[in-house]
Design a protein around this motif. Structure first.
Motif, mmCIF file in Angstrom:
data_model
loop_
_atom_site.group_PDB
_atom_site.id
_atom_site.type_symbol
_atom_site.label_atom_id
_atom_site.label_comp_id
_atom_site.label_asym_id
_atom_site.label_seq_id
_atom_site.Cartn_x
_atom_site.Cartn_y
_atom_site.Cartn_z
ATOM 1 N N SER A 26 -31.051 4.663 30.511
ATOM 2 C CA SER A 26 -30.979 3.324 29.915
ATOM 3 C C SER A 26 -30.562 3.363 28.445
ATOM 4 N N GLU A 27 -30.731 4.514 27.784
ATOM 5 C CA GLU A 27 -30.396 4.641 26.367
ATOM 6 C C GLU A 27 -28.959 5.108 26.134
ATOM 7 N N LEU A 28 -28.279 5.508 27.204
ATOM 8 C CA LEU A 28 -26.911 6.002 27.060
ATOM 9 C C LEU A 28 -25.918 4.861 26.905
ATOM 10 N N SER A 29 -24.907 5.093 26.086
ATOM 11 C CA SER A 29 -23.819 4.127 25.944
ATOM 12 C C SER A 29 -22.565 4.683 26.615
ATOM 13 N N VAL A 30 -21.651 3.801 26.949
ATOM 14 C CA VAL A 30 -20.387 4.237 27.527
ATOM 15 C C VAL A 30 -19.662 5.168 26.559
ATOM 16 N N GLN A 31 -19.715 4.862 25.256
ATOM 17 C CA GLN A 31 -19.012 5.683 24.285
ATOM 18 C C GLN A 31 -19.565 7.107 24.245
ATOM 19 N N GLU A 32 -20.878 7.240 24.354
ATOM 20 C CA GLU A 32 -21.476 8.576 24.399
ATOM 21 C C GLU A 32 -20.973 9.338 25.616
ATOM 22 N N LEU A 33 -20.868 8.647 26.723
ATOM 23 C CA LEU A 33 -20.376 9.268 27.947
ATOM 24 C C LEU A 33 -18.919 9.711 27.796
ATOM 25 N N LEU A 34 -18.112 8.860 27.166
ATOM 26 C CA LEU A 34 -16.706 9.200 26.942
ATOM 27 C C LEU A 34 -16.573 10.405 26.015
ATOM 28 N N ASP A 35 -17.363 10.415 24.951
ATOM 29 C CA ASP A 35 -17.301 11.530 24.001
ATOM 30 C C ASP A 35 -17.704 12.838 24.660
ATOM 31 N N ASN A 38 -15.041 13.835 26.996
ATOM 32 C CA ASN A 38 -13.759 14.028 26.307
ATOM 33 C C ASN A 38 -12.608 13.298 27.008
ATOM 34 N N ILE A 39 -12.858 12.033 27.331
ATOM 35 C CA ILE A 39 -11.806 11.196 27.904
ATOM 36 C C ILE A 39 -11.723 9.892 27.114
ATOM 37 N N GLY A 40 -10.601 9.205 27.218
ATOM 38 C CA GLY A 40 -10.383 7.972 26.474
ATOM 39 C C GLY A 40 -10.912 6.749 27.193
ATOM 40 N N ARG A 41 -11.056 5.654 26.446
ATOM 41 C CA ARG A 41 -11.586 4.426 27.021
ATOM 42 C C ARG A 41 -10.657 3.874 28.103
ATOM 43 N N SER A 42 -9.353 3.948 27.876
ATOM 44 C CA SER A 42 -8.419 3.405 28.864
ATOM 45 C C SER A 42 -8.517 4.165 30.178
ATOM 46 N N THR A 43 -8.704 5.485 30.081
ATOM 47 C CA THR A 43 -8.864 6.297 31.295
ATOM 48 C C THR A 43 -10.143 5.923 32.017
ATOM 49 N N PHE A 44 -11.217 5.749 31.252
ATOM 50 C CA PHE A 44 -12.499 5.377 31.851
ATOM 51 C C PHE A 44 -12.392 4.048 32.587
ATOM 52 N N TYR A 45 -11.869 3.037 31.904
ATOM 53 C CA TYR A 45 -11.837 1.703 32.500
ATOM 54 C C TYR A 45 -10.791 1.553 33.593
ATOM 55 N N ALA A 46 -9.960 2.563 33.760
ATOM 56 C CA ALA A 46 -9.045 2.557 34.903
ATOM 57 C C ALA A 46 -9.782 2.895 36.194
ATOM 58 N N HIS A 47 -10.982 3.484 36.058
ATOM 59 C CA HIS A 47 -11.746 3.905 37.231
ATOM 60 C C HIS A 47 -13.117 3.246 37.338
ATOM 61 N N PHE A 48 -13.712 2.896 36.208
ATOM 62 C CA PHE A 48 -15.071 2.362 36.204
ATOM 63 C C PHE A 48 -15.164 1.156 35.271
ATOM 64 N N ARG A 49 -16.179 0.335 35.506
ATOM 65 C CA ARG A 49 -16.421 -0.800 34.620
ATOM 66 C C ARG A 49 -17.592 -0.540 33.676
ATOM 67 N N THR A 50 -18.591 0.169 34.176
ATOM 68 C CA THR A 50 -19.809 0.421 33.408
ATOM 69 C C THR A 50 -20.315 1.835 33.681
ATOM 70 N N LYS A 51 -21.300 2.250 32.903
ATOM 71 C CA LYS A 51 -21.927 3.554 33.158
ATOM 72 C C LYS A 51 -22.659 3.534 34.494
ATOM 73 N N GLU A 52 -23.154 2.346 34.892
ATOM 74 C CA GLU A 52 -23.823 2.219 36.182
ATOM 75 C C GLU A 52 -22.866 2.511 37.328
ATOM 76 N N ASP A 53 -21.600 2.125 37.153
ATOM 77 C CA ASP A 53 -20.592 2.439 38.175
ATOM 78 C C ASP A 53 -20.431 3.948 38.344
ATOM 79 N N VAL A 54 -20.461 4.666 37.228
ATOM 80 C CA VAL A 54 -20.365 6.131 37.293
ATOM 81 C C VAL A 54 -21.542 6.688 38.085
ATOM 82 N N ALA A 55 -22.736 6.212 37.767
ATOM 83 C CA ALA A 55 -23.933 6.696 38.449
ATOM 84 C C ALA A 55 -23.898 6.348 39.930
#
Length: 211
Positions: A26-35, A38-55
């Motif tokens: 619950s304390e994690l942010s999308v940006q922390e996950l991206l960092d 080591n992937i960019g925001r555009s790459t992330f949002y091409a596959h997922f909408r939220t960190k919950e989607d990843v989980a």
């Protein structure tokens, strides 16, 4: 799915597991996950909408693999024994079918314990545990419970499913916390022995009633 997409997903799944060793989901942010991945925001949002989607996709991918019935032509090992819930006895391992199926689940968990152990803790949030429990209840419902009419006293089926799934989940947590030297076959046998009063005799479970 192409190789680039697979690499992105795997990077995110691995990053999520590493981050969960440091803080609660619950304390994690999308940006922390991206960092961390080591992937960019555009790459992330091409596959997922939220960190919950990843989980969710991590859960779906892993749990779908564990609980999927083995192909009929698969080499028969404990890793292909989920189908044993439909059998009276697993001839390959000389075990009751449902006991062998529990070994199948436990073997997968042990093989992936490095990436899964954290998901069974509070830091992993409730999503993985909730989905794991749901899959267990569905599997137990299909395969190993005696008909409630055969129990004395009669017990509500949803109560039995909740109890069995909860107990199996806690057994897995105990195992992953430092008891992995205990063979999966022993755990499965102990679990079945503990709940012998409500587990169907080999070949007489819900699946066999339906056939």
């Amino acid at each position: 799915m192409d190789r680039r997409q697979e690499r992105t997903r795997e990077a995110l799944f691995s990053a999520l597991n590493r981050l969960l060793e440091k803080k609660h989901f619950s304390e994690l942010s999308v940006q922390e996950l991206l960092d961390e991945a080591n992937i960019g925001r555009s790459t992330f949002y091409a596959h997922f909408r939220t960190k919950e989607d990843v989980a969710r996709q991590l859960c779906a991918e892993f749990l779908g693999h564990i609980f999927a019935p083995a192909p009929k032509d698969a080499r028969h090992t404990h890793h292909t024994c989920t189908a044993c819930f439909a059998q009276g006895v697993c001839q390959a391992h000389n075990q009751p079918g449902f006991e062998c199926a529990l070994c199948h689940i436990l073997c997968h968990l042990k093989d992936n314990q490095a990436r899964l152990a954290i998901l069974f803790t509070e830091a992993g949030g409730s999503l993985f545990v909730r989905e794991f429990r749901r899959h267990l209840e569905e599997l137990f419902e299909r395969g190993i419970l005696r008909p409630t009419s055969a129990l004395s006293p009669a017990l509500p089926r949803d109560f039995l499913l909740n109890t069995l799934a909860g107990s199996f989940l806690e057994m897995v947590r105990w195992w992953l916390r430092g008891h992995l030297d205990c063979p999966s076959e022993s755990l499965a046998r102990w679990f079945v022995a503990t709940y012998a009063a409500v587990i169907a005799e080999p070949g007489t479970g819900a699946l066999n009633e339906e056939s």
